[in-house]
Each structure stands twice: as structure tokens, then as C-alpha cells.
Enzyme design. Structure first.
Site: not given
Length: 354
Positions: A79-81, A83
């Protein structure tokens, strides 16, 4: 044959791209049950594991890998949120920041031949010397992997979307590189446009669907927002409205200019988010019709084929699509891995025959 385990697989964008280049998708792992329904329906010959990677052991996964012929690739898009630019100043309390660390144990203990990692560029900007990416690169060094790490633009690989991503390809079979762009001004193929991908779909109204195309369904709009989109020209936005339609929160505010905007027909779309079918959350207005893009249009802009169907509520499907790795981007990376394996196999054969 290259066998794939897709960690944080979501609905299966990475798996779809790797399957497209002939890889065998063994399993997808995610803790999102809606995404799992989508994944299971589209990969009937694979296993979806509804697991939280923090509570899942390499030995459990190893049971799925016993006696598989060929090579092994682990793909991961954590999950990229945590960063993204909006989160770079937040404290380390977000547990999602540590998910890449939990992926380490699978690489360390199961020793895949290839690793494919995809995330937002912000992953490498946060605590460069001791953050999750730095720790992962240190592990690759310890395990004697060769790797290449680059920030790429998805539109340079045939995706009709301006979406910068951090891509890492690693191999324990020899030096490997992120593939060069295939589309753009200096390439043989031009960038794909929004209209290239959605221009042939049947017209629908806000709140309606067309049952001849899977998931071609658009969210409804309030009467006020219908008036707003009717007053938005092609490639226009909220700044084109008459003053009586302006939201109070936007008065005297020049930022967030993309919200309520229409997409341009003749260029790639802006990056899709998990709210990509909502008119008020980005430049997600249809180029010519008075509505936000449909679920299928969002999926096409992520380069999913129409045979790939999504399940869950409208919001859930939008989240699955927005979180997905664009299929054509994964396909390009998978092709690079195939080419690498063919090259090292040929070299090894030449040495043996010599």
C-alpha cells in the site's frame, strides 16, 4: 516457466500483466476481501490467499511452491498511501509503512529467482538511509541479488495515464535492468491518449450503466453537480464555471484545480486515485459526456481488458482500480524478466556445450 506469487495483489493488475507475457500466476495475497472476489474470479487457475502478510509465514506459502517446475518471481506493491506527497510529513505510526519489511522474510527464506517491486516515488524519499526501501535493498545485497531501481512514467510504457512509479527489478541470476521506455516523443510509438482507450464505449448518463460492457456504470450526480459538469468545457475545470456555481471552499483558492475537471481526449489522463469515478475528487470528468468516468473507463485507463470484471460496491471497485498496478506497466516489466531469463539460460547453455 516463471511462477509468480503476487503480494499485496489487490484486484490483480500486476498478475494480469505478468500472465499476459506467459507467466504462471500461482497465488495472490491480500487482506482486502472485495479485491479477493475480483482476483479469484479473474484468476480461476490461481489461489487467492486472504491473508495479512504480518500474520502469514513463509512456510505456509512454501506449501504452494513445492515441486513447481521453472523459476520463481515474487511481485509486491505494498500500500502506497503512507509514502505519497500528502503523507510524507506524517509520523511513523502508520503500520502500512512496515509492510515492505514483512515482505523481507519471504524473500529471505524462499529465495525467489526474481523480485519485482512497484510503489510511489515517495518510498525512496522517506528516511533514505534507514527507511523500508533502504532495509529492503540491504537484504537484496546480503542475498546477492543484482537489481535496478528507477522512477518511471507509466505513459512511457503504453499506459494512457500520467503516473510516476518507483520500479525495482531484482534477480539472483545476474545483472538486470528496468526496461527502456517504449512510448513517447523519442520512441517509435506515441503516448496513448484517453480517447484511444475509452472513445469507443457506449454513451451513458450519470447514474446509468450499459449492460453490454462489463462494469460500464457511472456514479450518479446531484442536480447541482450536473449543472457544474454541463458548464465545464472539454479539458476545462471549476475555473470555467459562472460564479454562482463556485464552491465556497474554492473562493480565493487557486489549488486543487483538477477537482471537477474534465479529462482531455488527446493526451494521457492524470493519475487515477482510489476515488477515480468521483467528479469532485480529481480530473475524472468524462471528456464529452456530462458525468464522471465509469468503472469500466477507469479500468481501461489502467489498461485492464474488458474481460477483466470487478466486484463489490462502486466505491470498492474504484478503490481496487485506483490501487492497481497498470496492466501494461506490469506487462512491460514481465517481458523484461522473460528476456533476462532467456539470455542467462542461453549463456548457461553455451558454457555447458562449450
Amino acid at each position: 516457466m516463471i511462477n509468480v506469487v503476487d503480494f499485496f495483489c489487490g484486484c490483480g493488475g500486476t498478475s494480469a500483466g505478468l500472465r499476459q507475457v506467459g507467466m504462471n500466476i500461482v497465488a495472490g495475497i491480500d487482506n482486502d476481501s472485495d479485491a479477493g472476489k475480483t482476483y479469484a474470479a479473474n484468476f480461476p487457475d490461481s489461489t487467492f490467499l486472504l491473508k495479512d502478510i504480518r500474520n502469514f509465514s513463509p512456510s505456509e506459502l512454501g506449501e504452494f511452491l513445492v515441486d513447481l517446475p521453472g523459476r520463481l518471481l515474487f511481485a509486491a506493491c505494498a500500500p502506497c498511501q503512507p509514502f505519497t506527497k500528502q503523507h510524507t510529513q506524517k509520523k511513523e505510526g502508520d503500520a502500512r509503512r512496515e509492510l515492505l519489511d514483512h515482505f523481507h522474510k519471504f524473500v529471505d527464506e524462499l529465495n525467489p529467482d526474481y523480485v519485482l517491486l512497484e510503489n510511489v516515488p515517495g518510498l525512496q524519499r522517506i528516511a533514505r538511509n534507514e527507511g523500508p526501501l533502504a532495509r529492503f535493498l540491504a537484504l537484496l545485497g546480503t542475498r546477492e541479488y543484482s537489481f535496478d531501481l528507477k522512477v518511471i512514467s507509466s505513459q512511457d510504457y503504453g499506459v494512457p495515464q500520467m503516473r510516476k512509479r518507483l520500479v525495482l527489478i531484482a534477480s539472483r541470476l545476474g545483472a538486470i535492468a528496468v526496461p527502456a521506455p517504449t512510448h513517447g516523443v523519442t520512441q517509435k510509438k506515441p503516448h496513448s491518449t484517453v480517447w484511444d482507450w475509452i472513445g469507443d464505449l457506449p454513451a451513458i448518463r450519470a447514474g446509468e450503466s450499459d449492460d453490454t460492457i462489463p462494469n460500464h456504470r457511472a456514479s450518479n450526480l446531484s442536480e447541482l453537480n450536473k449543472t457544474r459538469i454541463q458548464n465545464t468545457p472539454v479539458n476545462g475545470g471549476r475555473k470555467d464555471w459562472p460564479t454562482d456555481l463556485t464552491l465556497r471552499c474554492h473562493e480565493g483558492h487557486s489549488g486543487h484545480s483538477d477537482v471537477y475537471g474534465r479529462m482531455a481526449k488527446d493526451r494521457p489522463a492524470s493519475a487515477l486515485s482510489t476515488r477515480c469515478i468521483s467528479l469532485s475528487n480529481g480530473r475524472y470528468g468524462h471528456p464529452t459526456q456530462d458525468r464522471a468516468i465509469s468503472v469500466r473507463e477507469a479500468a481501461r485507463l489502467q489498461t485492464f481488458p474488458d474481460t477483466f470484471q470487478f466486484f463489490g460496491s462502486m466505491n470498492s471497485m474504484a478503490r481496487q482500480i485506483g490501487n492497481a498496478v497498470p496492466v501494461k506497466l506490469a506487462e512491460a516489466m514481465g517481458r523484461a524478466v522473460n528476456d533476462h531469463l532467456a539470455k542467462v539460460s542461453t549463456s548457461a547453455s553455451s558454457v555447458t556445450n562449450g
